[in-house]
Scaffold this motif. Structure first.
Motif, short mmCIF file in Angstrom:
data_model
loop_
_atom_site.label_atom_id
_atom_site.label_comp_id
_atom_site.label_asym_id
_atom_site.label_seq_id
_atom_site.Cartn_x
_atom_site.Cartn_y
_atom_site.Cartn_z
N SER A 67 14.06 2.81 17.79
CA SER A 67 14.08 2.62 19.25
C SER A 67 12.93 3.31 19.95
CB SER A 67 15.42 3.12 19.82
OG SER A 67 15.54 4.53 19.65
N ASN A 68 12.25 4.21 19.23
CA ASN A 68 11.07 4.87 19.78
C ASN A 68 10.10 5.09 18.63
OD1 ASN A 68 11.68 7.52 18.49
ND2 ASN A 68 13.43 7.48 19.89
N GLY A 69 8.95 5.63 18.91
CA GLY A 69 7.95 5.83 17.87
C GLY A 69 7.84 7.26 17.40
N VAL A 74 8.71 7.38 9.49
CA VAL A 74 8.37 6.00 9.82
C VAL A 74 6.93 5.91 10.33
CG1 VAL A 74 9.05 3.95 11.11
CG2 VAL A 74 10.79 5.53 10.31
N LYS A 75 6.48 6.94 11.03
CA LYS A 75 5.07 6.98 11.46
C LYS A 75 4.14 7.01 10.26
CE LYS A 75 3.96 9.64 14.99
NZ LYS A 75 3.90 10.81 15.91
N ASN A 76 4.52 7.75 9.23
CA ASN A 76 3.70 7.80 8.02
C ASN A 76 3.68 6.44 7.32
OD1 ASN A 76 3.21 10.49 8.52
ND2 ASN A 76 4.61 11.25 6.95
N ILE A 77 4.83 5.80 7.27
CA ILE A 77 4.90 4.46 6.68
C ILE A 77 3.99 3.50 7.44
CG2 ILE A 77 6.43 2.46 6.40
CD1 ILE A 77 8.68 4.54 5.78
N ALA A 78 4.03 3.60 8.76
CA ALA A 78 3.17 2.74 9.59
C ALA A 78 1.69 3.05 9.36
CB ALA A 78 3.53 2.93 11.07
N GLU A 79 1.37 4.32 9.19
CA GLU A 79 -0.03 4.67 8.94
C GLU A 79 -0.52 4.09 7.62
OE1 GLU A 79 -2.97 8.54 8.28
OE2 GLU A 79 -0.95 8.86 9.12
N ILE A 80 0.31 4.14 6.59
CA ILE A 80 -0.06 3.55 5.31
C ILE A 80 -0.32 2.06 5.48
CG2 ILE A 80 0.77 2.99 2.99
CD1 ILE A 80 2.34 5.68 3.11
N ILE A 81 0.55 1.38 6.20
CA ILE A 81 0.37 -0.05 6.43
C ILE A 81 -0.92 -0.31 7.19
CG2 ILE A 81 1.34 -2.08 7.62
CD1 ILE A 81 4.14 -0.89 7.01
N GLN A 82 -1.20 0.51 8.21
CA GLN A 82 -2.43 0.33 8.97
C GLN A 82 -3.66 0.56 8.11
OE1 GLN A 82 -2.00 2.97 12.34
NE2 GLN A 82 -0.59 1.60 13.42
N ARG A 83 -3.61 1.52 7.21
CA ARG A 83 -4.77 1.81 6.36
C ARG A 83 -5.02 0.69 5.36
NH1 ARG A 83 -7.01 6.78 6.60
NH2 ARG A 83 -5.97 8.33 7.93
N ASN A 106 11.14 -3.76 16.84
CA ASN A 106 10.89 -2.40 17.32
C ASN A 106 9.99 -1.63 16.37
OD1 ASN A 106 11.98 -2.15 19.85
ND2 ASN A 106 13.94 -1.29 19.17
N PHE A 107 10.13 -1.88 15.07
CA PHE A 107 9.21 -1.24 14.12
C PHE A 107 7.78 -1.67 14.40
CE2 PHE A 107 7.16 -1.48 9.77
CZ PHE A 107 6.90 -0.12 9.68
N ILE A 108 7.58 -2.95 14.65
CA ILE A 108 6.24 -3.45 14.96
C ILE A 108 5.75 -2.87 16.29
CG2 ILE A 108 4.90 -5.52 15.52
CD1 ILE A 108 6.76 -7.07 13.60
N LYS A 109 6.61 -2.91 17.29
CA LYS A 109 6.21 -2.49 18.65
C LYS A 109 5.94 -0.99 18.75
CE LYS A 109 8.10 -2.28 23.37
NZ LYS A 109 9.28 -2.62 24.22
#
Length: 406
Positions: A67-69, A74-83, A106-109
């Motif tokens: 529901s938030n960032g 989850v931020k680390n998971i997102a960073e891996i995906i971004q890299r 919400n994960f995407i947003k």
């Protein structure tokens, strides 16, 4: 007359150069469009941090986290995906949440659309998710512990609530939802020569009989989560994303009910992609289906099947890796995996517990394999913070393959 002709030539020259430049740009765009990076990542986000939050396991816990960032894992998971920035990505162990606006959207947003540690934000305009068998209750005592508990070992797939350990496909290219196929309800008994688990020989007077009762076997579903065929339209060329997450071949007993199931879950996909071998397979709409000759496909997922080492089980993953239709020529590796174990093949590990468990396997037809890797930084890298333990991100690593579409 000569002057007029020269003037005309000079007048037309910029347009000719402009047209040539446009053709060059179009050729470059076409070349870029032909390159496709496909990845799989077991993100271990089923009820992320529910213990730390002091809450009972439930899909609502993940909703709260998304529901938030603010959740660091989850931020680390997102960073891996971004890299890595794949074009098509399968997420394993992402709880199924029917309302996508409070789940994957919400994960995407809140995470992928937000720069993590200076990385460029990524967006996926196309999403596919669906129900799974994990946590789907039954009225049987499937684990034979004397109690009918509906969930856990008595669910169609091990899970403490419906949707645990779910799957999501993210894509930058359009997903053909109308032609997506799911195989969640396919019955194990309907596979010819299924490896039906048997009671241990020395444990009971019923030794040599089937682990599951006749009534259980008649209804038991093969897929521990689900098997999916998700068509993605990549600039007019269809790529079948064949996604699954077979059960681990352990956490059972001598009857080997999870080991036999893992084998046959992998076999189902091997038969499905092989023309003239999957005639027995039906999807959740009840239609008999399998792939055709010269269909492009990419197998993705945490297959829980090692290809070498002490966790290797013979003749399981080979059903895919040795198929003449599958390209396993370039095995993804990492320096971090090599560092994590003294075994000389550990550079191909995709899980911290020591195995190649996660796979991205393209079809021989329609692709050239250009590059591949496992996101596993070494301990002296600043990025090691992203994988240092399970709490940092996951007990699995992202695996990716870059392809050129022919």
């Amino acid at each position: 007359m000569k002057h007029r002709l020269l003037l005309s030539l000079f007048t037309l020259l910029p347009f000719a150069l402009h047209a040539e430049a446009l053709q060059s740009l179009e050729a470059q765009d076409k070349q870029v469009a032909q390159t496709l990076k496909v990845a799989t990542f077991n993100v271990s986000m089923e009820s992320t941090n529910y213990k730390a939050l002091g809450l009972a396991p439930s899909a609502k816990v993940l909703q709260q986290v998304l529901s938030n960032g603010e959740n660091q894992q989850v931020k680390n998971i997102a960073e891996i995906i971004q890299r890595v920035n794949p074009d098509i990505l399968l997420l394993n162990e992402f709880d199924y949440i029917a309302d996508q606006s409070v789940g994957i959207e919400n994960f995407i947003k809140h995470y992928l659309n937000v720069s993590q540690v200076g990385q460029k934000a990524v967006d996926y305009g196309y999403v596919y998710t669906n129900t799974v068998n994990t946590g789907e209750p039954t009225h049987f005592d499937l684990d034979n512990n004397g109690k009918k508990e509906q969930y856990g070992g008595d669910a169609y797939g091990y899970g403490l609530y419906p949707g645990q350990y779910g799957m999501v496909v993210l894509s930058k290219y359009p997903i053909d939802h109308a032609n997506a196929r799911t195989f969640q309800t396919f019955k194990w008994q309907d596979m010819p020569d299924a490896q039906q688990p048997m009671l241990p020989a020395a444990s009971t007077e019923d030794a040599g009989t089937h682990w599951y009762s006749e009534e259980e076997w008649q209804t038991f579903r093969l897929s521990s989560k689900s098997h999916w065929d998700i068509p993605v339209n990549v600039n007019g060329k269809i790529v079948h994303v064949l996604a699954m997450h077979p059960t681990p071949p352990n956490f059972d007993g001598e009857e080997d009910r999870n080991g036999t199931r893992n084998h046959d879950e992998i076999r189902l996909m091997a038969d499905y992609l092989t023309p003239n071998r999957g005639g027995y397979i039906y999807d959740d709409a009840g239609e008999q289906v399998s792939l055709n000759d010269n269909d492009r496909f990419v197998l993705v997922g945490d297959f829980n099947a090692a290809d070498i080492g002490d966790k290797y089980r013979p003749d399981v993953i080979e059903q895919l890796t040795e198929s003449p239709l599958v390209n396993n020529s370039l095995i993804p590796t990492s320096a971090g995996g090599a560092e994590a174990s003294s075994e000389d093949f550990s550079n191909r590990f995709t899980a911290y517990w020591g195995a190649r468990a996660d796979y991205v396997l393209p079809s021989q037809y329609g692709f050239d394999v250009k590059d591949a890797g496992v996101f596993w930084p070494t301990k002296d890298s600043d990025l090691y913070r992203l994988v240092k333990d399970r709490q940092a991100s996951s007990d699995h690593r992202m695996v990716w393959v870059s392809l050129t579409i022919k």
